[in-house]
Design a protein around this motif. Structure first.
Motif, PDB file in Angstrom:
ATOM      1  N   ARG A   1      -8.282 -34.973  -9.011  1.00  0.00           N
ATOM      2  CA  ARG A   1      -9.024 -35.984  -9.766  1.00  0.00           C
ATOM      3  C   ARG A   1     -10.147 -36.590  -8.930  1.00  0.00           C
ATOM      4  NH1 ARG A   1      -4.109 -35.638 -11.882  1.00  0.00           N
ATOM      5  NH2 ARG A   1      -3.840 -35.944 -14.130  1.00  0.00           N
ATOM      6  N   MET A   2      -9.860 -36.857  -7.653  1.00  0.00           N
ATOM      7  CA  MET A   2     -10.900 -37.400  -6.788  1.00  0.00           C
ATOM      8  C   MET A   2     -12.018 -36.386  -6.584  1.00  0.00           C
ATOM      9  SD  MET A   2     -10.721 -40.511  -5.869  1.00  0.00           S
ATOM     10  CE  MET A   2     -11.968 -40.374  -4.588  1.00  0.00           C
ATOM     11  N   ALA A   3     -11.666 -35.114  -6.442  1.00  0.00           N
ATOM     12  CA  ALA A   3     -12.682 -34.076  -6.258  1.00  0.00           C
ATOM     13  C   ALA A   3     -13.574 -33.969  -7.493  1.00  0.00           C
ATOM     14  CB  ALA A   3     -12.016 -32.727  -5.958  1.00  0.00           C
ATOM     15  N   VAL A   4     -12.960 -34.004  -8.668  1.00  0.00           N
ATOM     16  CA  VAL A   4     -13.729 -33.951  -9.913  1.00  0.00           C
ATOM     17  C   VAL A   4     -14.637 -35.164 -10.030  1.00  0.00           C
ATOM     18  CG1 VAL A   4     -13.562 -34.040 -12.437  1.00  0.00           C
ATOM     19  CG2 VAL A   4     -12.055 -32.524 -11.129  1.00  0.00           C
ATOM     20  N   LEU A   5     -14.092 -36.337  -9.742  1.00  0.00           N
ATOM     21  CA  LEU A   5     -14.872 -37.565  -9.837  1.00  0.00           C
ATOM     22  C   LEU A   5     -16.082 -37.522  -8.916  1.00  0.00           C
ATOM     23  CD1 LEU A   5     -15.287 -40.496 -10.736  1.00  0.00           C
ATOM     24  CD2 LEU A   5     -13.672 -41.196  -8.970  1.00  0.00           C
ATOM     25  N   LEU A   6     -15.884 -37.122  -7.668  1.00  0.00           N
ATOM     26  CA  LEU A   6     -16.981 -37.082  -6.710  1.00  0.00           C
ATOM     27  C   LEU A   6     -17.998 -35.991  -7.070  1.00  0.00           C
ATOM     28  CD1 LEU A   6     -14.981 -37.556  -3.387  1.00  0.00           C
ATOM     29  CD2 LEU A   6     -16.337 -39.263  -4.617  1.00  0.00           C
ATOM     30  N   ALA A   7     -17.506 -34.842  -7.557  1.00  0.00           N
ATOM     31  CA  ALA A   7     -18.406 -33.756  -7.932  1.00  0.00           C
ATOM     32  C   ALA A   7     -19.276 -34.160  -9.116  1.00  0.00           C
ATOM     33  CB  ALA A   7     -17.606 -32.496  -8.265  1.00  0.00           C
TER      34      ALA A   7
ATOM     35  N   GLU B   1       1.924 -40.387 -13.058  1.00  0.00           N
ATOM     36  CA  GLU B   1       2.195 -40.795 -11.684  1.00  0.00           C
ATOM     37  C   GLU B   1       0.978 -40.619 -10.782  1.00  0.00           C
ATOM     38  OE1 GLU B   1       5.264 -39.707  -8.021  1.00  0.00           O
ATOM     39  OE2 GLU B   1       5.497 -38.796 -10.005  1.00  0.00           O
ATOM     40  N   PRO B   2       0.245 -39.475 -10.863  1.00  0.00           N
ATOM     41  CA  PRO B   2      -0.951 -39.347 -10.024  1.00  0.00           C
ATOM     42  C   PRO B   2      -1.975 -40.452 -10.294  1.00  0.00           C
ATOM     43  CG  PRO B   2      -0.317 -37.215 -10.901  1.00  0.00           C
ATOM     44  CD  PRO B   2       0.523 -38.238 -11.598  1.00  0.00           C
ATOM     45  N   LEU B   3      -2.178 -40.766 -11.570  1.00  0.00           N
ATOM     46  CA  LEU B   3      -3.140 -41.810 -11.896  1.00  0.00           C
ATOM     47  C   LEU B   3      -2.679 -43.146 -11.349  1.00  0.00           C
ATOM     48  CD1 LEU B   3      -5.698 -42.728 -13.311  1.00  0.00           C
ATOM     49  CD2 LEU B   3      -4.346 -43.088 -15.373  1.00  0.00           C
ATOM     50  N   GLY B   4      -1.382 -43.410 -11.421  1.00  0.00           N
ATOM     51  CA  GLY B   4      -0.866 -44.662 -10.884  1.00  0.00           C
ATOM     52  C   GLY B   4      -1.098 -44.766  -9.386  1.00  0.00           C
ATOM     53  N   GLN B   5      -0.918 -43.656  -8.678  1.00  0.00           N
ATOM     54  CA  GLN B   5      -1.162 -43.651  -7.233  1.00  0.00           C
ATOM     55  C   GLN B   5      -2.641 -43.868  -6.935  1.00  0.00           C
ATOM     56  OE1 GLN B   5       0.422 -39.826  -6.152  1.00  0.00           O
ATOM     57  NE2 GLN B   5       2.462 -40.630  -5.733  1.00  0.00           N
ATOM     58  N   LEU B   6      -3.497 -43.207  -7.704  1.00  0.00           N
ATOM     59  CA  LEU B   6      -4.932 -43.356  -7.500  1.00  0.00           C
ATOM     60  C   LEU B   6      -5.384 -44.783  -7.781  1.00  0.00           C
ATOM     61  CD1 LEU B   6      -7.633 -42.043  -6.864  1.00  0.00           C
ATOM     62  CD2 LEU B   6      -7.800 -41.322  -9.249  1.00  0.00           C
ATOM     63  N   ARG B   7      -4.906 -45.335  -8.889  1.00  0.00           N
ATOM     64  CA  ARG B   7      -5.256 -46.712  -9.241  1.00  0.00           C
ATOM     65  C   ARG B   7      -4.724 -47.698  -8.213  1.00  0.00           C
ATOM     66  NH1 ARG B   7      -2.807 -48.048 -14.726  1.00  0.00           N
ATOM     67  NH2 ARG B   7      -3.549 -50.095 -14.105  1.00  0.00           N
ATOM     68  N   GLY B   8      -3.502 -47.453  -7.734  1.00  0.00           N
ATOM     69  CA  GLY B   8      -2.900 -48.370  -6.780  1.00  0.00           C
ATOM     70  C   GLY B   8      -3.690 -48.458  -5.487  1.00  0.00           C
TER      71      GLY B   8
ATOM     72  N   PRO C   1     -24.624 -42.467 -11.226  1.00  0.00           N
ATOM     73  CA  PRO C   1     -23.288 -42.007 -10.832  1.00  0.00           C
ATOM     74  C   PRO C   1     -22.170 -42.869 -11.407  1.00  0.00           C
ATOM     75  CG  PRO C   1     -24.760 -42.010  -8.941  1.00  0.00           C
ATOM     76  CD  PRO C   1     -25.497 -42.687 -10.055  1.00  0.00           C
ATOM     77  N   MET C   2     -22.403 -44.186 -11.519  1.00  0.00           N
ATOM     78  CA  MET C   2     -21.368 -45.061 -12.080  1.00  0.00           C
ATOM     79  C   MET C   2     -21.115 -44.722 -13.546  1.00  0.00           C
ATOM     80  SD  MET C   2     -23.507 -47.146 -14.048  1.00  0.00           S
ATOM     81  CE  MET C   2     -22.506 -48.539 -14.403  1.00  0.00           C
ATOM     82  N   PHE C   3     -22.146 -44.266 -14.259  1.00  0.00           N
ATOM     83  CA  PHE C   3     -21.948 -43.835 -15.639  1.00  0.00           C
ATOM     84  C   PHE C   3     -21.137 -42.545 -15.674  1.00  0.00           C
ATOM     85  CE2 PHE C   3     -23.642 -41.477 -19.428  1.00  0.00           C
ATOM     86  CZ  PHE C   3     -22.989 -42.238 -20.374  1.00  0.00           C
ATOM     87  N   GLY C   4     -21.385 -41.657 -14.719  1.00  0.00           N
ATOM     88  CA  GLY C   4     -20.600 -40.426 -14.636  1.00  0.00           C
ATOM     89  C   GLY C   4     -19.134 -40.712 -14.391  1.00  0.00           C
ATOM     90  N   ALA C   5     -18.848 -41.650 -13.484  1.00  0.00           N
ATOM     91  CA  ALA C   5     -17.457 -42.017 -13.209  1.00  0.00           C
ATOM     92  C   ALA C   5     -16.805 -42.640 -14.435  1.00  0.00           C
ATOM     93  CB  ALA C   5     -17.400 -42.988 -12.029  1.00  0.00           C
ATOM     94  N   PHE C   6     -17.550 -43.476 -15.145  1.00  0.00           N
ATOM     95  CA  PHE C   6     -17.044 -44.114 -16.355  1.00  0.00           C
ATOM     96  C   PHE C   6     -16.706 -43.066 -17.423  1.00  0.00           C
ATOM     97  CE2 PHE C   6     -17.938 -45.952 -20.558  1.00  0.00           C
ATOM     98  CZ  PHE C   6     -17.068 -47.034 -20.557  1.00  0.00           C
ATOM     99  N   VAL C   7     -17.585 -42.105 -17.602  1.00  0.00           N
ATOM    100  CA  VAL C   7     -17.365 -41.058 -18.610  1.00  0.00           C
ATOM    101  C   VAL C   7     -16.173 -40.192 -18.239  1.00  0.00           C
ATOM    102  CG1 VAL C   7     -18.353 -38.984 -19.655  1.00  0.00           C
ATOM    103  CG2 VAL C   7     -19.760 -41.023 -19.389  1.00  0.00           C
ATOM    104  N   VAL C   8     -16.041 -39.830 -16.961  1.00  0.00           N
ATOM    105  CA  VAL C   8     -14.891 -39.034 -16.521  1.00  0.00           C
ATOM    106  C   VAL C   8     -13.590 -39.773 -16.825  1.00  0.00           C
ATOM    107  CG1 VAL C   8     -13.690 -38.090 -14.516  1.00  0.00           C
ATOM    108  CG2 VAL C   8     -16.148 -37.767 -14.756  1.00  0.00           C
TER     109      VAL C   8
END
Length: 455
Positions: A264-270, A303-310, A282-289
């Motif tokens: 998820r982080m790789a997709v977000l950054l890409a 669970e992965p999203l919870g870890q990322l959000r945490g 870029p902030m619009f790209g992150a929002f859309v993702v």
């Protein structure tokens, strides 16, 4: 980077993080938006307080440029991307078909009218006192219009959770309207940022390759690029939804929680990097993702999203908001009367239009007033709008300060108003006793829309 510079970077990050968490928790204890406390923590370390008391120390810890400035700046950018991503993910649960007509009418009125007022305001205000180094009046006009029309999803959702009305129909309407407004306004803001980025001299990006030069051509290109990006991402998300879910692997496999976070982080950054090349914010790209990830149901509540959000809410996002406070200079870049006037105009325009939209949607006068005040909170999106436009050179330091204070004041007003509404039993008919003002019962069985630290 030398050892001395590395020490300064780590110390600066540690101070920003500690100040943000301490003041954020203090504000949360008094039932105030934690984001305001996090900004205040950065304010104390910036030119407003520390810079006045110990200017040499403040400049040593937080220089304006150089290797020491790069470290916190990178964390700040990542914090903004993760904030927009998590905000987008959490939007999947707010829509209700029963309130579709009300949401459409209120969103149309509550967005179009304030936006138009913002466009007209530029005609009567001397933009020479507001425009930033980019010197783009068109981009400044779009930012001001968005600043008047924007609504905060994270702040208002946290307020409604705290006062115990997050599960009511009222909350569903507020959040649904906010989602619609923020999607549209993020497209407009992306256009403004793209116009300024495309005017740079570094010759980078698709617009430069295509030879887009004039102001009108730049506006047209970035409008089309933002819309096409959103459409393409939507089609990709729908195609991904039909794919089988990956099997759960070992602790470090691609299907494991840690592997899923990395993906998820790789997709977000890409995607964010692709947006930079395309001329889309870029902030619009992150929002859309985040928005499309939540809508397809592949990440929300996992669970992965919870870890990322945490981790984002514990480190990146607090540092982002503390850095916002660090950028504020209430001594040299604060126009009191302009700020007061802007806040009054913004509040009247937004609240009156939202109230009119609610009345057109056959809502009662009392509920329409509650909706108007709730939708007037600008919170996190208002702060993001201010920071990205300031970083891009669209607005100057004085207007940046005004936009941040507008976001803070309107969020405080919304919190105060809704607490009083609950106390007078405004939502008792929806199954929420007036005596329930937060606590364990308020959040039981309810997924928290965005972590407290995210504003």
């Amino acid at each position: 980077m030398s050892q001395t510079e590395l020490c300064r970077v780590l110390l600066a990050l540690a101070l920003l993080l500690a100040a943000a968490h301490l003041t954020g928790r203090l504000f949360a204890r008094f039932r105030q938006p934690p984001v305001v406390g996090e900004i205040l923590g950065g304010l104390v370390l910036g030119p407003t307080v520390l810079g006045q008391l110990l200017p040499g120390v403040e400049n040593w810890l937080f220089p304006a440029e150089g290797p020491v400035a790069f470290g916190p700046a990178l964390v700040y950018q990542l914090g903004m991307l993760l904030l927009m991503f998590t905000a987008g993910v959490e939007m999947r649960t707010v829509f209700s078909r029963k309130d579709g007509r009300s949401v459409a009418v209120i969103a149309a009125a509550g967005m179009a009218v304030p936006f138009a007022i913002g466009l007209l305001a530029v005609e009567v205000v001397d933009t020479g006192d507001l425009v930033g180094p980019a010197d783009d009046v068109t981009a400044l006009t779009l930012v001001l219009a968005c600043a008047i029309a924007v609504t905060s999803i994270p702040v208002i959702s946290r307020i409604m959770l705290d006062v115990g009305i997050i599960r009511t129909r009222f909350a569903k309407v507020v959040l649904s309207v906010a989602v619609v407004e923020d999607v549209v306004l993020n497209v407009i803001l992306s256009v403004a940022l793209g116009m300024v980025a495309g005017a740079g001299s570094e010759g980078f990006g698709l617009a430069h390759t295509l030879g887009v030069g004039s102001a009108n051509a730049s506006a047209a290109y970035h409008s089309v690029a933002s819309v096409v990006f959103f459409v393409v991402m939507t089609l990709v998300a729908l195609a991904m939804r039909r794919l089988p879910r990956p099997a759960r692997g070992g602790p470090d496999g691609a299907g494991s929680p840690l592997g899923a976070v990395a993906v998820r982080m790789a997709v977000l950054l890409a995607v964010a990097a692709s947006c930079v090349y395309l001329g889309v914010a870029p902030m619009f790209g992150a929002f859309v993702v985040g928005l499309l990830s939540g809508m397809t149901g592949r990440t929300s509540g996992s669970e992965p999203l919870g870890q990322l959000r945490g981790f984002a809410a514990g480190f990146f996002i607090p540092v982002y908001f503390a850095t916002v406070g660090l950028k504020l200079d209430l001594v040299h870049s604060f126009d009191l009367w302009f700020t007061v006037g802007f806040i009054l105009v913004a509040c009247l325009a937004k609240a009156a239009s939202a109230y009119a939209g609610a009345r057109l949607a056959s809502r009662s006068k009392a509920e329409s007033l509650d909706l108007a005040v709730a939708l007037n909170a600008r919170g996190g999106p208002g702060i993001v709008l201010a920071t990205v436009s300031f970083d891009a050179g669209i607005v100057n330091a004085s207007l940046f300060t005004t936009l941040i204070l507008t976001a803070i004041v309107t969020s405080q007003i919304a919190g105060w108003w809704l607490e009083r509404a609950v106390a007078r039993g405004a939502f008792a008919a929806e199954g929420v006793p007036a005596s329930r003002a937060g606590g364990a019962d308020a959040g039981a069985g309810t997924k928290r829309p965005v972590d407290a630290a995210s504003g």
